[in-house]
Design a protein around this motif. Structure first.
Motif, PDB file in Angstrom:
ATOM      1  N   GLN A 210     -36.712  -0.278   0.943  1.00  0.00           N
ATOM      2  CA  GLN A 210     -35.300   0.248   0.729  1.00  0.00           C
ATOM      3  C   GLN A 210     -35.031   0.510  -0.671  1.00  0.00           C
ATOM      4  OE1 GLN A 210     -32.042  -2.089   1.917  1.00  0.00           O
ATOM      5  NE2 GLN A 210     -30.557  -0.645   2.253  1.00  0.00           N
TER       6      GLN A 210
ATOM      7  N   GLN B 173     -35.399   8.503  -4.401  1.00  0.00           N
ATOM      8  CA  GLN B 173     -34.539   9.786  -3.704  1.00  0.00           C
ATOM      9  C   GLN B 173     -33.513  10.072  -4.579  1.00  0.00           C
ATOM     10  OE1 GLN B 173     -35.665  11.531  -1.317  1.00  0.00           O
ATOM     11  NE2 GLN B 173     -37.254  10.497  -1.229  1.00  0.00           N
TER      12      GLN B 173
ATOM     13  N   TRP C  32     -34.429   4.528  -2.147  1.00  0.00           N
ATOM     14  CA  TRP C  32     -33.226   4.929  -2.389  1.00  0.00           C
ATOM     15  C   TRP C  32     -33.092   5.143  -3.838  1.00  0.00           C
ATOM     16  CZ3 TRP C  32     -29.325   4.204  -5.886  1.00  0.00           C
ATOM     17  CH2 TRP C  32     -29.423   2.767  -6.627  1.00  0.00           C
TER      18      TRP C  32
END
Length: 202
Positions: free
Chosen positions: A186, A193, A190
């Protein structure tokens, strides 16, 4: 041509015919581009999968003692799919954008070279910022793919060995390991991205 209220209908008709021709040509060229890119992408993906399969067959046994089978499978599926999507979505756009950039640059220098140099300088600044972001985000993309392989390997082993896990009461350890890998994924996901999403606004 026929004039009605100061409007040259003949000239408008000629422009309409030209537009229809241009849109038809654009549709045909876009179709050809999609067809060519899909063909090239699938051939590259097929070649990659064949090469990976050959490589796996040549690897010594000690490699499989340290690497999970889920991680090995992730290389064949997830990594190849990522390359395939990038090729299919980005390469055609990159070529179109490069042609558009050169064409615009020629027209801009033809119209006003001072403004063209100003625009070129800002574009180069944008490229510099983009390269800086790419260099920073690349490590997170690499980590994301590594974590994806790890989580696939963990899940595959836990589900394949469900009876062993239950027999030795290993559910808590399995959950803790999954949570740790999932949290890392995770975090890297993130960050990669978010940083890649900065490029378009900049």
């Amino acid at each position: 041509g026929l004039m009605i209220g100061g409007i040259d209908l003949g000239a408008i008709g000629g422009i309409c015919v030209m537009l229809v021709f241009l849109y038809a040509a654009s549709f045909l060229l876009n179709y050809l581009q999609g067809f060519i890119m899909a063909t090239v992408t699938q051939r590259v993906s097929k070649s990659l999968r064949s090469d990976i399969s050959g490589k796996i067959n040549r690897l010594p046994l000690r490699y499989f003692d340290t690497a999970t089978s889920g991680d090995v499978l992730s290389r064949v599926t997830n990594d190849v799919d990522s390359i395939s999507q990038t090729l299919n979505q980005s390469l055609g756009s990159l070529i179109s954008a490069a042609v558009m950039f050169v064409g615009c640059l020629v027209m801009m220098f033809y119209m006003n070279w001072i403004m063209a140099l100003t625009a070129l300088a800002s574009t180069l600044l944008g490229f510099a910022l983009m390269m800086l972001i790419i260099s920073r985000s690349q490590k997170y993309f690499n980590r994301q793919q590594k974590d994806l392989g790890n989580i696939n390997g963990h899940i595959e082993e836990i589900y394949a060995g469900q009876q062993v896990v239950k027999a030795y009461n290993g559910e808590r350890d399995a959950k803790a390991t999954f949570r740790e890998i999932n949290t890392r994924m995770q975090d890297s996901g993130w960050k990669s991205q978010f940083m890649s999403g900065l490029m378009q606004p900049l």
